[in-house]
Design a protein around this motif. Structure first.
Motif, PDB file in Angstrom:
ATOM      1  N   ALA A 168      83.767  63.300  55.991  1.00 56.69           N
ATOM      2  CA  ALA A 168      85.131  63.421  55.455  1.00 56.69           C
ATOM      3  C   ALA A 168      85.787  62.061  55.277  1.00 56.69           C
ATOM      4  CB  ALA A 168      85.976  64.314  56.355  1.00 56.69           C
ATOM      5  N   ILE A 169      85.448  61.102  56.141  1.00 56.13           N
ATOM      6  CA  ILE A 169      86.068  59.765  56.011  1.00 56.13           C
ATOM      7  C   ILE A 169      85.099  58.762  55.362  1.00 56.13           C
ATOM      8  CG2 ILE A 169      87.657  60.184  57.960  1.00 56.13           C
ATOM      9  CD1 ILE A 169      85.957  58.046  59.537  1.00 56.13           C
ATOM     10  N   LEU A 170      84.069  59.247  54.708  1.00 57.69           N
ATOM     11  CA  LEU A 170      83.094  58.399  53.993  1.00 57.69           C
ATOM     12  C   LEU A 170      82.433  57.392  54.921  1.00 57.69           C
ATOM     13  CD1 LEU A 170      85.215  57.768  50.796  1.00 57.69           C
ATOM     14  CD2 LEU A 170      83.049  58.992  50.839  1.00 57.69           C
ATOM     15  N   LEU A 171      82.091  57.852  56.110  1.00 57.64           N
ATOM     16  CA  LEU A 171      81.428  56.996  57.095  1.00 57.64           C
ATOM     17  C   LEU A 171      79.989  57.460  57.229  1.00 57.64           C
ATOM     18  CD1 LEU A 171      81.374  54.973  59.496  1.00 57.64           C
ATOM     19  CD2 LEU A 171      82.410  56.762  60.905  1.00 57.64           C
ATOM     20  N   PRO A 199      86.934  49.089  54.314  1.00 59.11           N
ATOM     21  CA  PRO A 199      85.703  49.370  55.076  1.00 59.11           C
ATOM     22  C   PRO A 199      84.458  48.703  54.482  1.00 59.11           C
ATOM     23  CG  PRO A 199      86.609  51.388  54.095  1.00 59.11           C
ATOM     24  CD  PRO A 199      87.531  50.285  53.731  1.00 59.11           C
ATOM     25  N   ARG A 200      84.556  48.205  53.244  1.00 56.52           N
ATOM     26  CA  ARG A 200      83.377  47.562  52.644  1.00 56.52           C
ATOM     27  C   ARG A 200      82.982  46.271  53.357  1.00 56.52           C
ATOM     28  NH1 ARG A 200      85.140  47.555  46.461  1.00 56.52           N
ATOM     29  NH2 ARG A 200      86.995  46.879  47.561  1.00 56.52           N
ATOM     30  N   SER A 201      83.892  45.723  54.188  1.00 53.61           N
ATOM     31  CA  SER A 201      83.516  44.521  54.947  1.00 53.61           C
ATOM     32  C   SER A 201      82.679  44.871  56.186  1.00 53.61           C
ATOM     33  CB  SER A 201      84.768  43.731  55.366  1.00 53.61           C
ATOM     34  OG  SER A 201      85.432  44.364  56.450  1.00 53.61           O
ATOM     35  N   CYS A 202      82.491  46.162  56.444  1.00 54.65           N
ATOM     36  CA  CYS A 202      81.732  46.585  57.630  1.00 54.65           C
ATOM     37  C   CYS A 202      80.350  47.074  57.186  1.00 54.65           C
ATOM     38  CB  CYS A 202      82.457  47.710  58.365  1.00 54.65           C
ATOM     39  SG  CYS A 202      84.181  47.366  58.731  1.00 54.65           S
ATOM     40  N   PRO A 203      79.304  46.266  57.392  1.00 55.74           N
ATOM     41  CA  PRO A 203      77.997  46.655  56.859  1.00 55.74           C
ATOM     42  C   PRO A 203      77.367  47.838  57.595  1.00 55.74           C
ATOM     43  CG  PRO A 203      77.889  44.491  57.931  1.00 55.74           C
ATOM     44  CD  PRO A 203      79.312  44.940  58.004  1.00 55.74           C
ATOM     45  N   ARG A 204      77.661  48.005  58.860  1.00 54.11           N
ATOM     46  CA  ARG A 204      76.973  49.063  59.601  1.00 54.11           C
ATOM     47  C   ARG A 204      77.904  49.674  60.646  1.00 54.11           C
ATOM     48  NH1 ARG A 204      71.535  50.583  61.238  1.00 54.11           N
ATOM     49  NH2 ARG A 204      71.625  51.286  63.402  1.00 54.11           N
ATOM     50  N   ALA A 205      77.851  50.988  60.745  1.00 52.46           N
ATOM     51  CA  ALA A 205      78.656  51.703  61.741  1.00 52.46           C
ATOM     52  C   ALA A 205      78.238  51.299  63.153  1.00 52.46           C
ATOM     53  CB  ALA A 205      78.485  53.207  61.553  1.00 52.46           C
ATOM     54  N   SER A 206      79.170  51.291  64.087  1.00 55.95           N
ATOM     55  CA  SER A 206      78.844  51.095  65.504  1.00 55.95           C
ATOM     56  C   SER A 206      78.703  52.468  66.151  1.00 55.95           C
ATOM     57  CB  SER A 206      79.968  50.353  66.232  1.00 55.95           C
ATOM     58  OG  SER A 206      80.209  49.096  65.654  1.00 55.95           O
ATOM     59  N   VAL A 207      77.739  52.582  67.064  1.00 55.28           N
ATOM     60  CA  VAL A 207      77.484  53.861  67.732  1.00 55.28           C
ATOM     61  C   VAL A 207      77.457  53.670  69.242  1.00 55.28           C
ATOM     62  CG1 VAL A 207      75.843  55.754  68.028  1.00 55.28           C
ATOM     63  CG2 VAL A 207      76.167  54.744  65.758  1.00 55.28           C
ATOM     64  N   VAL A 208      78.261  54.477  69.933  1.00 59.13           N
ATOM     65  CA  VAL A 208      78.318  54.422  71.396  1.00 59.13           C
ATOM     66  C   VAL A 208      78.109  55.826  71.937  1.00 59.13           C
ATOM     67  CG1 VAL A 208      79.839  53.966  73.369  1.00 59.13           C
ATOM     68  CG2 VAL A 208      79.932  52.468  71.367  1.00 59.13           C
ATOM     69  N   VAL A 209      77.276  55.951  72.972  1.00 58.67           N
ATOM     70  CA  VAL A 209      77.114  57.239  73.670  1.00 58.67           C
ATOM     71  C   VAL A 209      77.258  56.989  75.169  1.00 58.67           C
ATOM     72  CG1 VAL A 209      75.693  59.292  74.030  1.00 58.67           C
ATOM     73  CG2 VAL A 209      75.484  58.015  71.878  1.00 58.67           C
ATOM     74  N   ILE A 210      78.224  57.678  75.767  1.00 61.59           N
ATOM     75  CA  ILE A 210      78.500  57.550  77.201  1.00 61.59           C
ATOM     76  C   ILE A 210      78.243  58.903  77.843  1.00 61.59           C
ATOM     77  CG2 ILE A 210      80.285  57.010  78.928  1.00 61.59           C
ATOM     78  CD1 ILE A 210      81.851  55.595  76.653  1.00 61.59           C
ATOM     79  N   ALA A 211      77.643  58.925  79.024  1.00 61.67           N
ATOM     80  CA  ALA A 211      77.479  60.190  79.756  1.00 61.67           C
ATOM     81  C   ALA A 211      77.968  59.985  81.183  1.00 61.67           C
ATOM     82  CB  ALA A 211      76.014  60.619  79.752  1.00 61.67           C
ATOM     83  N   GLU A 212      78.901  60.838  81.596  1.00 60.77           N
ATOM     84  CA  GLU A 212      79.493  60.692  82.930  1.00 60.77           C
ATOM     85  C   GLU A 212      79.913  62.051  83.451  1.00 60.77           C
ATOM     86  OE1 GLU A 212      82.837  58.102  83.214  1.00 60.77           O
ATOM     87  OE2 GLU A 212      81.611  56.305  82.998  1.00 60.77           O
ATOM     88  N   PRO A 213      80.057  62.175  84.774  1.00 59.05           N
ATOM     89  CA  PRO A 213      80.692  63.400  85.272  1.00 59.05           C
ATOM     90  C   PRO A 213      82.164  63.364  84.846  1.00 59.05           C
ATOM     91  CG  PRO A 213      79.641  62.148  87.049  1.00 59.05           C
ATOM     92  CD  PRO A 213      79.685  61.253  85.851  1.00 59.05           C
TER      93      PRO A 213
END
Ligand code: PLP
Length: 287
Positions: free
Chosen positions: A57-60, A102-116
């Motif tokens: 939806a946000i073209l990401l 957003p065209r200045s951002c070549p690649r999305a950042s991805v974070v995955v956190i797992a916690e109680p």
């Protein structure tokens, strides 16, 4: 704790993104919250599909296939030796220039956190929480409808702050027309004369995955359940009220804006659905 950041697992202390990340600079990104119960991830596919839909939806562009991303989520749980816990996924536009483009951002950042994670103190799940209707409104349709789980959560944060400052546990948000929408991060249900009612998505809510599961459970158990536009008076005069969400799970509500709900303690249908949900989360799911 180990956090997945852009392809690597790093310690919690070392888990960082650039200050030039557009997620930080502009809230340009999307997120998901998922839970694992006793080694099984609840409705993983639904959460991943919602993440990809929000990004679309946000073209990401998410830099992994959905299947590979699911594997990253499962690996994050394994690395942290967590059988039961909460998983937070964040995908931002990535690192770019100071401009919004957003065209200045070549690649999305991805974070995955797992916690109680427990969203409310344990005793509140037994006693029930108190809701406060805040001045912040949930727009039915903004540029982005509430069904996009974007990083722009300032309205929700501010709603939570207003409720907490008023001495309540959670916020209740109305839409711009004054109809009941949802909590700061949970969907709302009311029970009236034995029927389960929840606002339809078009009033301006996130289409909760827990909400969908609760509607299914009600149908299976022969509890009449339907989507209905609700006013505040409907909530004040309900027999039972509860909230649903991945982080909150199912939490009973015993007071709204100073009005006692029903008998002032968690009601029987809430209890029945809570038990059914607990059973479902322990049986279903991706191991
Ligand atoms: N509403 C909002 C605004 C949320 O952020 C969330 C949390 O994801 C929910 C409702 C509940 O949705 P789900 O049950 O899919 O976690």
């Amino acid at each position: 704790a180990w956090v997945f950041v852009d392809g690597d697992f790093v310690s919690k202390e070392e888990a960082k993104l650039s200050v030039y990340d557009h997620g930080l600079l502009y809230g340009d990104g999307v997120f998901e919250g998922i839970r694992a119960y006793e080694g099984k991830v609840f409705r993983l596919r639904e959460h991943m599909e919602r993440l990809y839909a929000s990004a679309h939806a946000i073209l990401l562009e998410v830099p992994y296939s959905l299947e590979d991303f699911e594997e990253i989520v499962l690996e994050t749980l394994r690395r942290n030796e967590l059988a039961t816990g909460y998983i937070r996924i964040v995908v931002t536009r990535g690192r770019g220039d100071l401009g919004l483009d957003p065209r200045s951002c070549p690649r999305a950042s991805v974070v995955v956190i797992a916690e109680p994670l427990a969203l409310f103190p344990k005793e509140l799940y037994e006693k029930g929480i108190r809701l406060f209707t805040v001045a912040v409104r949930r727009p039915r349709q903004d540029i982005l409808p509430p069904q996009v789980k974007s990083l722009n959560y300032l309205n929700n944060v501010y709603a939570k702050v207003q409720a907490r400052r008023a001495g309540y546990d959670e916020a209740l948000l109305l839409n711009t027309e004054g109809y009941v929408t949802e909590g700061s991060g949970e969907n709302i249900f009311v029970v009236k004369d034995g029927a389960l009612l929840t606002p339809p998505p078009w009033v301006g809510i996130l289409k909760g995955i827990t909400r969908a599961a609760v509607l299914e459970l009600a149908k299976e158990r022969g509890i009449p359940a339907r989507e209905e536009v609700l006013t505040l008076t409907d909530v004040y005069t309900a027999d039972e009220v509860f909230l649903t969400g991945t982080a909150a799970e199912i939490v009973p509500v015993v007071e709204v804006d100073g009005r006692t709900i029903g008998a002032g303690k968690p009601g029987p249908i809430t209890g029945e659905l809570l038990e059914a949900f607990r059973a479902l989360t322990r049986t279903e799911g991706v191991p």
